[in-house]
Design an enzyme around this catalytic site. Sequence first.
Site, PDB file in Angstrom:
ATOM      1  N   ASP A  11      42.546  39.053  34.643  1.00  0.00           N
ATOM      2  CA  ASP A  11      41.470  40.022  34.757  1.00  0.00           C
ATOM      3  C   ASP A  11      42.104  41.275  35.386  1.00  0.00           C
ATOM      4  O   ASP A  11      43.175  41.188  36.002  1.00  0.00           O
ATOM      5  CB  ASP A  11      40.373  39.457  35.649  1.00  0.00           C
ATOM      6  N   ASP A  13      40.202  44.430  37.220  1.00  0.00           N
ATOM      7  CA  ASP A  13      39.611  44.989  38.437  1.00  0.00           C
ATOM      8  C   ASP A  13      39.374  43.923  39.501  1.00  0.00           C
ATOM      9  O   ASP A  13      38.686  42.932  39.257  1.00  0.00           O
ATOM     10  CB  ASP A  13      38.297  45.693  38.098  1.00  0.00           C
TER      11      ASP A  13
END
Length: 228
Positions: A11, A13
């Site tokens: 992922d 952020d």
Amino acid sequence: MLRQAEAVIFDLDGTLMDSMWLWTDIDIEYLERYGQKPEKDLPVAIEGMGFTETAVYFKEHFSLPCTIEEIKREWNRMALQKYAHEVPLKPGAAEFLRYLKARRLPVAIASSNSHELIRAALRNNQVEDCFTCIVTSCDVAKGKPAPDVYLYAAGSLGIAPEKCFVFEDVPMGVLAAKNAGMRVCAMEDDFSFGRREEVRRLADYYIRSYDEVLDGTYETLRGDGERL
């Protein structure tokens, strides 16, 4: 942790980049234009949603007069400068990415953010060459916690989902990867620290920096606990 992995998926952020702080400011500034304020639980309400899904939520929930594309375009404009110049990698991430590249493991990003902002942040931190592919929730039917974006990333890499290892930071992201049949290491992030125990309950491993992966000091939450 990675001995059985044939690919690694991140992922972006809060996991690979320390970037969640800027979206609180953007939400406040953006909604103020329309005389609105974000509720305290807004981050939880939109957690895991893709960029387009979030724009739809904002338009409907806050009765915004803009089109979905206008909202997304403005968010990209507001965030681009920061992603291109200010958003840093999480501690130890650059070294870990170089380690994965040296091992010739395929590496992907599966993010709820936009392609434009992801690439800006990777270029700024000089790690764009470490990634085999970048996919986002806008590329699939459903955002996290649905497994779609992780299954799409695995397919793009040509690796079976169960052979992919994921790094995530929030419950909906961890669930998405687990729903795809993947093992998950949770990354601690200040933005989601209040949900730390929920994340730990769902993930297989837990770290505070990527140095802990390289030096074997990561925390095993379940599984065989084998070292890197």
